[in-house]
Structure formats: structure tokens, C-alpha cells
Enzyme design. Structure first.
Site, PDB file in Angstrom:
ATOM      1  N   LYS A 103       6.918   8.149  14.692  1.00 48.45           N
ATOM      2  CA  LYS A 103       8.015   7.431  14.076  1.00 48.45           C
ATOM      3  C   LYS A 103       9.093   8.377  13.552  1.00 48.45           C
ATOM      4  O   LYS A 103       8.790   9.374  12.897  1.00 48.45           O
ATOM      5  CB  LYS A 103       7.472   6.591  12.912  1.00 48.45           C
ATOM      6  CG  LYS A 103       8.433   5.510  12.512  1.00 48.45           C
ATOM      7  CD  LYS A 103       7.892   4.662  11.387  1.00 48.45           C
ATOM      8  CE  LYS A 103       9.047   3.851  10.838  1.00 48.45           C
ATOM      9  NZ  LYS A 103       8.746   3.064   9.692  1.00 48.45           N
ATOM     10  N   LYS A 151      13.397   8.883   7.745  1.00 39.22           N
ATOM     11  CA  LYS A 151      14.054   9.719   6.766  1.00 39.22           C
ATOM     12  C   LYS A 151      13.028  10.457   5.917  1.00 39.22           C
ATOM     13  O   LYS A 151      13.159  11.655   5.681  1.00 39.22           O
ATOM     14  CB  LYS A 151      14.902   8.801   5.872  1.00 39.22           C
ATOM     15  CG  LYS A 151      15.817   9.566   4.982  1.00 39.22           C
ATOM     16  CD  LYS A 151      16.592   8.634   4.084  1.00 39.22           C
ATOM     17  CE  LYS A 151      17.226   9.463   2.999  1.00 39.22           C
ATOM     18  NZ  LYS A 151      17.542   8.689   1.820  1.00 39.22           N
ATOM     19  N   LYS A 185       0.845  -1.216   0.000  1.00 42.71           N
ATOM     20  CA  LYS A 185       0.000   0.000   0.000  1.00 42.71           C
ATOM     21  C   LYS A 185       0.868   1.249   0.000  1.00 42.71           C
ATOM     22  O   LYS A 185       0.689   2.161  -0.784  1.00 42.71           O
ATOM     23  CB  LYS A 185      -0.881   0.008   1.243  1.00 42.71           C
ATOM     24  CG  LYS A 185      -2.199  -0.675   1.023  1.00 42.71           C
ATOM     25  CD  LYS A 185      -3.277  -0.105   1.948  1.00 42.71           C
ATOM     26  CE  LYS A 185      -4.466  -1.055   1.991  1.00 42.71           C
ATOM     27  NZ  LYS A 185      -4.504  -1.867   3.204  1.00 42.71           N
TER      28      LYS A 185
END
Ligand code: TRP
Length: 363
Positions: free
Chosen positions: A203, A206, A120
Site C-alpha cells: 500500500k 502517507k 483497531k
């Protein structure tokens, strides 16, 4: 099958490693390395796996190979104790993956929850590369080729381990007891499982641009901490503040100890006292942030030093990866020979096969 303790972990080389990686796994690897309670310890740079969703951007993988190796070495992974190797250099991994593919069904692969959410995330729903769908099989090979049975990973990797155990079981029941079932070792500390980003996002990543990298210099670290998300309702110093969800305090929970207080903030005995003052009001964010910078500097400065030393001797780093890969290949070759023998496809070194053929055709 093995009764040895063999540790194996890996990372995809898609970017520099950050504090989230450090707290969630690198630090623990160094602890395991130093505890020495193992017969073999491997760390694999999973470049082939990284290519399964970056096949059109190989330059990214190539660029980050040495970055990740530098991150390992700079946090204190010792190449004399740990075999660091590069996945793509171990042809035996590809070989084993091919045989393992016979032991899984497409529907089983489609049920893997980690792969499902990654499909997804990457927009692969309408055009799914076969290599991506089967990467858990290749990851099973990463583990089983080396008889690794202790796999320190994050919770998101548990489905991969489950799949590896199923493949081991299936292989063993068809061809004989060759593989050991691996177990995940999950991080113990709840906070350590997931470092939030500096923006307060749960979270650190990057792509969200909210990470503190191990390779960040002093100035960058300072800037990032000063911009950290705290308590949006703590506007004036005298306002009572919240420490829950306040990133500065989450980081202090993970990194600070009483000796930091003695050294840098002696008016407080420990973090509890600092938190109590913040909650009550009268303690400004800047003071807490400045303290956090000192605490993080203490952790990161030795890492930067070691990194600089290795950067100045980059041929050494390349050599470590090459030697590690050569060693891993030797181990892998032995295992694949064993596998082919179990499967009855090691024809030319199989005396029984040669004799059978002779009896059958040379009567
Ligand atoms: N999938 C892991 C990750 O994304 C990396 C990995 C590849 C790995 N092979 C492995 C981890 C084998 C542990 C064991 O983080």
C-alpha cells in the site's frame, strides 16, 4: 427517488493526494467527467468526516483543504462540469444524519468491517468517540442527500455503501419513497486498485512514507524512483531478474505504453520485450528506472503546470469551493425539505397540519 445518473465521490483532506489516489480514482473521475454520461457529478472534500478521527488536530484538516482542491484541479477536474464542495459547509448533511441515526442500531454499526479495522488501527478500542462509530451514517447522508446513485470508490468503501442502501430502504419503508439506493463503482483494472509504495509495501500511504505525490517536483520524483524497490536478488546486471513484486515494473504496467518505448527506449518494442530481457539477465535497474522517470514525467508534468497556475490564483480555488458549496446547499435544502415533509415535521408549511390543529382546538 431519481432516475437521473448522479455521481458522487469524496476524500478526507488529511494529506496531499498521491499516485495511488491518482491511479485508483482521480484518473477515473476525469474520464467519467469527460465521458459526460451523467446528469450531475459531485466531488466532496470530507472535512467533517476527517474530523471524526482528527478532532484533536483540526489544523491538519484546515491545512489540507486547499491542497486537496489543488490536487483535484491539477489532474483536470473541471469545476464547470463537476460541483466540488466542502462537507462541513452543508448544514443539511448534519440534519439528515440526525434523522438517519434513528434507523441504525449500535450493533449494526459495530459490525461494519471497515470501521472495525479502523478502530483497531487508531487504538480506539477502549475509548471510542461516538462520532467515529457513526461516520458511516453521515456518509450515507453525503450520498443520499444528493440522490447520488453512482459512487466510484475503492473496495474498502463497499460496507459504507451497504449501510447507505439499508438506511435508504429503511427510510423509504417507514416514511415513503424518498431515497434512491446507491451503487459502488469499483476500479476495473486489478493493478490500478492498489499502487504499491516505492519501498515495495503493498500500500502506498502517507504514514508509511512511501508515496509519490502529485505535487512532487522533478527532483523529488527522480530521487524516489531511483530508490525504488526492485528485485533484491538482481545484484549484477547479468543476473536474471524478477519482474513480479518489482515496483518499477508494476509502475510501468500501469503507466507505460508503446509510444513511450518509441520515444525513450526504441530498442524495445513494448513492455513485454523489456520484461523478457530483465528476466533473462543483462538489463540493469538504472536503465529501467530512468525509463520509468520519463514515463512518469510525461504524466505528472502537465499536472504540475496546472497546479502552479492555480497556486498563482489561489483566490480562484477558494471561490470554486465556495460556489460549489453554495450550489450543493441549495440541492441539499430541497431534499431535506422533502424529507421533513415525508416525516411529517414540516409543521409551518403543512396546511393539513395547521387545519387539523384548528379543527382540534378551535371548535
Ligand atoms: N470515506 C471516504 C474515504 O475515506 C470519503 C467519503 C466521505 C466518501 N463521504 C463519501 C466517499 C461519500 C464516497 C461517497 O475515502
Amino acid at each position: 427517488m431519481t432516475d437521473k445518473k448522479i455521481i458522487l465521490t469524496g476524500d478526507r483532506p488529511t494529506g496531499r493526494l498521491h499516485l495511488g489516489h491518482y491511479v485508483g480514482s482521480l484518473k477515473n473521475r476525469v474520464l467519467m467527467q469527460e465521458a459526460g454520461d451523467y446528469d450531475q457529478m459531485y466531488i466532496m472534500i470530507a472535512d467533517s468526516q476527517a474530523l471524526t478521527d482528527n478532532f484533536d488536530n483540526p489544523g491538519k484538516i484546515r491545512e489540507n483543504l486547499i491542497e486537496v482542491a489543488l490536487d483535484y484541479l491539477s489532474v483536470g477536474i473541471d469545476p464547470n462540469k463537476v460541483t466540488i464542495f466542502v462537507q462541513s459547509q452543508i448544514e443539511e448533511l448534519t440534519e439528515l444524519t440526525f434523522y438517519f441515526l434513528n434507523l441504525v442500531t449500535l450493533s449494526r454499526l459495530e459490525r461494519n468491517p471497515t470501521v472495525k479495522s479502523e478502530i483497531k488501527l487508531r487504538g480506539f478500542e477502549t475509548s471510542l468517540p461516538a462520532g467515529f462509530l457513526i461516520y458511516p451514517v453521515s456518509q450515507a447522508a453525503d450520498i443520499l442527500l444528493f440522490d447520488a446513485n453512482i459512487i466510484p470508490v475503492g473496495v474498502d468503501q463497499e460496507p459504507m455503501l451497504e449501510q447507505a442502501r439499508e438506511i435508504a430502504r429503511s427510510f423509504n419503508s417507514i416514511y415513503g419513497e424518498i431515497f434512491t439506493e446507491p451503487k459502488a463503482v469499483l476500479p476495473e483494472n486489478e493493478t490500478a486498485r492498489r499502487m504499491p509504495g516505492i519501498d515495495g509495501n503493498a500500500k502506498m500511504s502517507k504514514s508509511l512514507g512511501n508515496a509519490i505525490y502529485l505535487a512532487d517536483d522533478k527532483k523529488t520524483l527522480k530521487k524516489k524512483v531511483m530508490s525504488m524497490f526492485t528485485d533484491p536478488d538482481h545484484i549484477n546486471i547479468d543476473d536474471p531478474g524478477k519482474v513480479e513484486g518489482n515496483v518499477v515494473f508494476t509502475y510501468l504496467d500501469v503507466f507505460s505504453n508503446e509510444s513511450h518505448f518509441q520515444k525513450y527506449l526504441p530498442e524495445y518494442k513494448n513492455l513485454e520485450e523489456l520484461k523478457a530481457h530483465y528476466r533473462k539477465g543483462g538489463l540493469g535497474d538504472v536503465k529501467v528506472k530512468k525509463f520509468l522517470i520519463k514515463v512518469l514525467e510525461e504524466e505528472l508534468e502537465p499536472i504540475r503546470q496546472r497546479r502552479a497556475d492555480y497556486e498563482a490564483n489561489i483566490d480562484k480555488v477558494v471561490d470554486i469551493l465556495q460556489k460549489g458549496s453554495e450550489k450543493a446547499r441549495k440541492v441539499g435544502r430541497q431534499k431535506v425539505n422533502q424529507v421533513k415533509k415525508a416525516m411529517g415535521i414540516d409543521y409551518f408549511s403543512d396546511d393539513k397540519f395547521l387545519k387539523e390543529m384548528e379543527n382540534k382546538y378551535n371548535k
